[in-house]
Scaffold this active site. Structure first.
Site, PDB file in Angstrom:
ATOM      1  N   TYR A 133       0.852  -1.184   0.000  1.00 57.36           N
ATOM      2  CA  TYR A 133       0.000   0.000   0.000  1.00 57.36           C
ATOM      3  C   TYR A 133       0.883   1.226   0.000  1.00 57.36           C
ATOM      4  CZ  TYR A 133      -2.573   3.930   1.806  1.00 57.36           C
ATOM      5  OH  TYR A 133      -3.095   5.176   1.964  1.00 57.36           O
TER       6      TYR A 133
ATOM      7  N   TRP B  25       1.179   5.531  -1.977  1.00 56.73           N
ATOM      8  CA  TRP B  25       0.736   6.409  -3.053  1.00 56.73           C
ATOM      9  C   TRP B  25       1.315   6.018  -4.399  1.00 56.73           C
ATOM     10  CZ3 TRP B  25      -1.921  11.176  -4.001  1.00 56.73           C
ATOM     11  CH2 TRP B  25      -2.860  11.482  -3.016  1.00 56.73           C
TER      12      TRP B  25
END
Length: 823
Positions: free
Chosen positions: A156, A158
């Protein structure tokens, strides 16, 4: 330029400026001659300009002799971000990972060797063939030895924008084609709200379009910003930001209508709007909202008709609000004792909200706290009592601070992207023995600490799997996860950690096998412009050829899949450009069905972008207008089809930490609370000069650090009581950990609260030592790592109390922004 503006005042960031900096001089000395040799410097365009894009906006790159020398924001960007300077610098950062690297003890002794020294050992350079063979061998060994839940690939973060080079989808695609793995659900940004809001509103809510800014400017009479700083956070976008929120905010400011900011910090947004600043104690927002709600009800200012027609369960919530059910009326006076906002002010807010067309805009910080589910649920309840949901300019919004929510929508198509090839295993017979195939993202440390133990999540009880290998791409968990020292201990239980990245983040330093990935600017891709507006499609063209031995994640996973015998299934026989062209042509078909013309792919790629006009419907969008007009024909996705102030489904779950209606509950710790062992609350805002931890390893750091460390905002009174002066190095500490920071003494933060922005790179003075002092300023050394509740199991990154003192010892050097030994 108004105070608080984040406008990119200098349109051109010169490569000359970069070269003249001390950091850059170190880069060139460190990387030469590899960086500047003719073969390494050969770019997609040897000399000229390349149009491309990033999380911080679209831009034109100038290339000279194969080197990227200047970055110029797109002239169509209404509010370019100064962070583009760091975009250019990230390519040439001294933290670049140059070659495939393997932790020495792991290379010499195999998986599970000297785990306790992970994060301390040096690395050994290996060939790509050797590195990939190690990865493939380990993927096979772990599955054969420990079964399908042996590997956690729930990466996980950006990542990078782009429809092809979505590294997390690529990882999961490779893993799905290979077989089984443990995945993750949710995210660190909105983990509590994206679970509670479907029960309340029938939709995620947090990632959806808001009533548009033109409608807000025309109809909203009072704009409330609760726990957010949109002037800072709208610089970035999950895809390519159009920065449409900035002209929207300026238009509202120009009306002269009032804005109220409710936040422990006087934010840039508060300054921009010249807003009224109200500073409750952190984590007490639910109590404050209840006090407002009680006043609305007692003074008959609530909209009873709206509650009757559009909501479910207010009658069951009311006994709690009035105190009939627990003997505690949630009066303004009761709330004032908890939140420290005077009762008269709470009552004034209730009357003001009810007298005007009010938009309650909330940040996500409110739900990143213990019992975070209650915050947005109570905000929605307050908006229901005002009765303005679905009216132009009224109601509530949870995304005005994110990716320019409220930017008017255009007529363009939606680009598809590469898929993950399926989904992680679930529902299989082995799950009852081996554990869950998907865990709540923020509970990864719980999983590592307690394999086989039960956990609750949104009405289900499952067991944590026994994970032995972690494969992480496109994220930096050693920045965004809480309670760093606890995490380090749990990480040492793993037998193998594989990381792809282009910089030596703390996560890469705590890996066994590190594979150098390209930046977004060393490969081709395609993406949409404007998370909510979708105003354009942009070709993210390669600016320079990959530095050193960096490879794209697509190429890395293609090679791994080939070694596993799955190359054709992974690539579908397509090259990078084949995929990009296919995504574009799929969008062309959508556009054609809407009678919208698009140029063919070659013409698009040559120009670099195609734009789409904003529509009247997109400009005048009002959230929940259809539902308000006819709740029977346009029901919400809740069991009742209405807004659920009381949830029968949650009641059936029986969680004692998540009641079936909004409730004030004491967090595990808070400022002046019953469990307060330390005197200060630590708030962890999003930084102005980077995207979480991205760009921390660039020249942008010089624009915000204090004494070469993360800044710590501290109130004048708190600083004076501790003998702290502006610019001092301070130590922030509690029972969980300690970090250094640079003091910024100010009255723009309420007494009893300090702020260190999240995303600072973890830099332990003695890696692997419990409670080691962090030299740079990773605030998650002191935050709480528990689930928000049994419902969402989300993170509590804003739950932290600590103390601060002037640091008087020998000041340790900051080392995390240079490469590890032998790397």
């Amino acid at each position: 330029m108004p105070k608080g503006s984040t406008r990119f005042a200098q349109n051109d960031v010169s490569r000359r400026t970069f070269l003249s900096s001390t950091a850059a001089a170190g880069v060139l000395a460190t990387l030469a001659p590899s960086l500047l040799t003719a073969s390494a410097a050969r770019a997609a365009v040897a000399d000229g300009e390349v149009f491309s894009a990033s999380h911080w906006g679209a831009f034109t790159a100038t290339v000279q002799d194969g080197q990227w020398t200047k970055i110029t924001p797109w002239e169509k960007d209404p509010h370019p971000s100064h962070q583009l300077e760091g975009v250019l610098d990230s390519v040439y950062s001294p933290t670049r990972i140059k070659y495939p690297m393997v932790r020495r003890a792991y290379l010499e002794n195999g998986p599970g060797s000297s785990n306790e020294t992970r994060g301390q050992d040096d690395f050994v350079r290996v060939s790509w063939d050797q590195a990939l063979e190690l990865v493939v061998k380990e993927l096979k060994r772990v599955e054969e030895t420990y079964g399908p839940t042996g590997t956690y690939a729930g990466s996980y973060g950006w990542k990078s924008p782009g429809k092809l080079h979505n590294c997390q989808n690529l990882l999961r695609r490779m893993m799905n084609i290979k077989g089984n793995f443990v995945n993750s659900a949710g995210d660190y940004s909105t983990g509590a709200s994206q679970v509670i809001m479907p029960h309340v509103m029938g939709t995620l809510e947090v990632y959806e379009q808001q009533t548009t800014w033109p409608v807000v400017a025309e109809h909203t009479e009072l704009f409330v910003i609760w726990g957010a700083d949109p002037m800072v956070t709208n610089q970035i976008g999950w895809i390519i930001p159009d920065h449409g929120a900035y002209p929207g905010m300026q238009a509202f400011k120009d009306t002269g209508k009032p804005v109220i900011c409710i936040d422990p910090v006087r934010t840039e947004s508060c300054d921009f709007f010249d807003a009224e600043w109200i500073a409750p104690k952190p984590q007490t927002d639910v109590a404050m909202m209840l006090g407002i709600a009680h006043t609305l009800y007692e003074e008959k200012l609530h909209d009873a008709d709206f509650l009757d027609e559009y909501t479910f369960g207010f009658d069951k919530f009311l006994p709690y609000l009035t105190g009939e059910s627990d003997g505690v009326p949630k009066t303004a006076e009761w709330a004032a004792e908890i939140c420290s906002v005077p009762a008269d002010k709470i009552k004034e807010l209730a009357r003001l909200f009810a007298s005007k067309r009010t938009m309650l805009s909330s940040g996500w910080s409110l739900q990143r706290q213990h019992h975070g589910e209650q915050r947005h649920w109570m905000l929605v309840t307050l908006a229901c009592m005002l009765g303005q949901i679905g009216l132009p300019g009224g109601g509530f919004g949870l995304s005005y601070h994110y990716s320019s929510g409220g930017s008017p929508g255009a007529s363009g198509p939606v680009l598809s992207g590469i898929t993950d090839g399926g989904k992680a295993v679930d529902g299989a017979a082995w799950l009852t023995e081996s554990g869950a195939a998907t865990i709540p993202l923020a509970r990864v440390v719980d999983m590592l600490e307690g394999p086989g133990s039960d956990f609750n999540f949104n009405g289900k009880t499952q067991k944590y799997p026994d994970v032995k290998m972690v494969y992480w791409v496109g994220g930096n968990p050693f920045a965004h996860h809480q309670d760093r020292n606890r995490m380090v201990k749990a990480w040492q239980k793993l037998e193998t950690v594989v990381v792809h990245d282009f910089q030596w983040t703390a996560t890469a330093r705590f890996a066994d096998i590190v594979l150098p990935a390209t930046t977004s600017y060393e490969r081709n891709d395609i993406e949409q412009y404007g998370d909510y507006s979708l105003k354009a499609i942009i070709g993210m063209k390669k600016i320079v050829d990959p530095l050193f031995e960096a490879r794209s994640d697509f190429d890395i996973f293609t090679d791994i899949s080939a070694r596993l015998g799955n190359e054709r299934a992974f690539t579908e026989g397509k090259t990078e450009l084949d995929w990009i062209k296919g995504f574009y042509e799929g969008a062309e078909k959508q556009a054609s069905a809407k009678n919208t013309e698009m140029p063919d792919f070659d013409a698009f790629w040559d120009k670099g972008y195609v734009e789409f006009p904003v529509t009247e419907e997109g400009r005048n969008y009002v959230r929940y207008a259809d539902f308000r007009e006819d709740p029977l024909l346009e029901p919400l996705g809740t069991p009742s089809g209405l807004i659920e102030i009381y949830s029968n489904n949650i009641e059936k779950m029986g969680y004692d930490d998540c009641p079936p209606h909004p409730t004030w509950m004491e967090p595990v710790e808070r400022l002046d609370g019953p469990n307060a062992k330390f005197p200060l609350h630590v708030t962890t805002s999003h930084p102005r000069g980077r995207l979480h931890s991205q760009l921390n390893g660039t020249v942008l750091r010089k624009t915000y650090t204090v004494a070469d460390r993360e800044p710590c905002l501290i109130n004048t009174e708190d600083a004076a009581a501790r003998g702290i002066a502006d610019g001092d190095i301070v130590r922030i500490f509690n029972d969980r950990g300690q970090l250094l920071a640079g003091a910024t003494v100010t009255d723009a933060i309420r007494p009893g609260v300090i702020r260190v922005c999240e995303g600072g790179w973890y830099d332990p003075v003695e890696p692997g030592t419990d409670g080691s002092l962090d030299a740079y300023g990773d605030v998650n050394n002191v935050t709480v790592d528990i689930g928000t509740s049994s419902l969402a199991q989300a993170n509590c990154g804003h739950t932290a109390i600590a103390d601060v003192e002037k640091f008087t010892g020998e000041v340790p050097a900051v080392k995390v922004f240079s490469t590890p030994a032998n790397a």
